[in-house]
Scaffold this active site. Structure first.
Site, PDB file in Angstrom:
ATOM      1  N   HIS A   1       0.835  -1.207   0.000  1.00 22.69           N
ATOM      2  CA  HIS A   1       0.000   0.000   0.000  1.00 22.69           C
ATOM      3  C   HIS A   1       0.874   1.263   0.000  1.00 22.69           C
ATOM      4  CE1 HIS A   1      -3.071  -2.752   2.156  1.00 22.69           C
ATOM      5  NE2 HIS A   1      -3.543  -2.538   0.953  1.00 22.69           N
TER       6      HIS A   1
ATOM      7  N   LYS B   1     -16.205  -7.259   4.495  1.00 28.62           N
ATOM      8  CA  LYS B   1     -15.183  -7.677   5.466  1.00 28.62           C
ATOM      9  C   LYS B   1     -15.401  -6.861   6.734  1.00 28.62           C
ATOM     10  CE  LYS B   1     -11.701  -7.415   1.702  1.00 28.62           C
ATOM     11  NZ  LYS B   1     -10.509  -6.665   1.304  1.00 28.62           N
TER      12      LYS B   1
ATOM     13  N   ARG C   1      -2.652  -6.199  -8.287  1.00 25.64           N
ATOM     14  CA  ARG C   1      -1.603  -7.220  -8.180  1.00 25.64           C
ATOM     15  C   ARG C   1      -1.760  -8.300  -9.234  1.00 25.64           C
ATOM     16  NH1 ARG C   1      -2.965  -8.152  -2.030  1.00 25.64           N
ATOM     17  NH2 ARG C   1      -4.905  -7.573  -3.041  1.00 25.64           N
TER      18      ARG C   1
ATOM     19  N   SER D   1      -2.950  -8.153   2.863  1.00 21.05           N
ATOM     20  CA  SER D   1      -3.359  -7.944   4.256  1.00 21.05           C
ATOM     21  C   SER D   1      -3.844  -9.250   4.871  1.00 21.05           C
ATOM     22  CB  SER D   1      -4.473  -6.892   4.331  1.00 21.05           C
ATOM     23  OG  SER D   1      -4.010  -5.660   3.851  1.00 21.05           O
TER      24      SER D   1
HETATM   25  P1  ADP Z   1     -10.160  -3.233   0.026  1.00 25.00           P
HETATM   26  O1  ADP Z   1     -10.711  -3.913   1.206  1.00 25.00           O
HETATM   27  O2  ADP Z   1     -10.883  -1.964  -0.330  1.00 25.00           O
HETATM   28  O3  ADP Z   1      -9.895  -4.110  -1.168  1.00 25.00           O
HETATM   29  P2  ADP Z   1      -7.331  -3.295   0.723  1.00 25.00           P
HETATM   30  O4  ADP Z   1      -6.819  -2.663   1.966  1.00 25.00           O
HETATM   31  O5  ADP Z   1      -7.317  -4.771   0.661  1.00 25.00           O
HETATM   32  O6  ADP Z   1      -8.759  -2.661   0.519  1.00 25.00           O
HETATM   33  O7  ADP Z   1      -6.538  -2.751  -0.534  1.00 25.00           O
HETATM   34  C1  ADP Z   1      -6.584  -1.401  -0.928  1.00 25.00           C
HETATM   35  C2  ADP Z   1      -6.038  -1.276  -2.345  1.00 25.00           C
HETATM   36  O8  ADP Z   1      -4.657  -1.611  -2.353  1.00 25.00           O
HETATM   37  C3  ADP Z   1      -6.712  -2.194  -3.369  1.00 25.00           C
HETATM   38  O9  ADP Z   1      -6.795  -1.522  -4.596  1.00 25.00           O
HETATM   39  C4  ADP Z   1      -5.753  -3.360  -3.467  1.00 25.00           C
HETATM   40  O10 ADP Z   1      -5.840  -4.012  -4.715  1.00 25.00           O
HETATM   41  C5  ADP Z   1      -4.419  -2.628  -3.319  1.00 25.00           C
HETATM   42  N1  ADP Z   1      -3.346  -3.486  -2.822  1.00 25.00           N
HETATM   43  C6  ADP Z   1      -3.358  -4.322  -1.764  1.00 25.00           C
HETATM   44  N2  ADP Z   1      -2.164  -4.929  -1.593  1.00 25.00           N
HETATM   45  C7  ADP Z   1      -1.350  -4.460  -2.585  1.00 25.00           C
HETATM   46  C8  ADP Z   1       0.006  -4.713  -2.985  1.00 25.00           C
HETATM   47  N3  ADP Z   1       0.771  -5.589  -2.314  1.00 25.00           N
HETATM   48  N4  ADP Z   1       0.488  -4.053  -4.061  1.00 25.00           N
HETATM   49  C9  ADP Z   1      -0.305  -3.194  -4.745  1.00 25.00           C
HETATM   50  N5  ADP Z   1      -1.590  -2.913  -4.437  1.00 25.00           N
HETATM   51  C10 ADP Z   1      -2.103  -3.532  -3.373  1.00 25.00           C
END
Ligand code: ADP
Length: 151
Positions: A18, A42, A92, A130
């Site tokens: 992130h 979630k 990703r 995450s």
């Molecule tokens: P959500 O619950 O809204 O999907 P996340 O916290 O899981 O939120 O992710 C927020 C954003 O960051 C999403 O667009 C997700 O695809 C992106 N993301 C999560 N992990 C990575 C990573 N390792 N590299 C690039 N983007 C990521």
């Protein structure tokens, strides 16, 4: 006009993946609002939202063009109220693409002024998620390598 992007997510927890999206986003936008939201799918968080707010603020304490907030309303509406013209998200893999594609279509319908912008993950962060970090942490594994702050 100042280019403001909203980077919304559950951030449960916020990872180096992130952080990378936010820092690379700074090359495109004048200001980025990192917004920790409640995702209805979630709904039960693992990491406390106030703790995560503090951790992300610490991560970006040297950047006054990165704001960190929490929100619990429609992302498109929150973006409008906060003057964000762009929605920043990370990709990703194809699973992310399928999910992001449908969210982006709905957001376009809800707020046609809001343009979704996607950055492809940097290879060193491609497998950081995450959910995996939560699993490792649940069983007392060391997650410090995946996080840009100390828990
Ligand atoms: P959500 O619950 O809204 O999907 P996340 O916290 O899981 O939120 O992710 C927020 C954003 O960051 C999403 O667009 C997700 O695809 C992106 N993301 C999560 N992990 C990575 C990573 N390792 N590299 C690039 N983007 C990521």
């Amino acid at each position: 006009m100042k280019r403001v992007a909203l980077f919304p997510g559950s951030f449960d927890p916020f990872t180096k993946g992130h952080e990378d999206i936010v820092l690379r986003g700074l090359k495109l936008f004048d200001e980025i609002i990192v917004a920790i939201g409640y995702n209805s799918g979630k709904s039960v968080r693992y990491f406390d939202i106030e703790l995560m707010l503090k951790c992300i603020r610490t991560t970006f304490s040297n950047h006054d063009n990165i704001k960190v907030v929490t929100f619990s309303e429609l992302t498109a509406e929150f973006a409008r109220k906060n003057g964000a013209q762009y929605l920043l998200r990370g990709l990703r893999n194809t699973t992310d693409f399928e999910y992001e594609n449908s969210i982006a279509q709905v957001n376009r319908f809800l707020n046609a002024e809001l343009e979704s912008v996607f950055l492809i993950t940097s290879p060193q962060f491609a497998s950081i998620s995450s959910s995996i970090i939560r699993e490792v942490h649940r069983y007392q594994g060391d997650v410090s390598n995946f996080l840009p702050y100390k828990l």
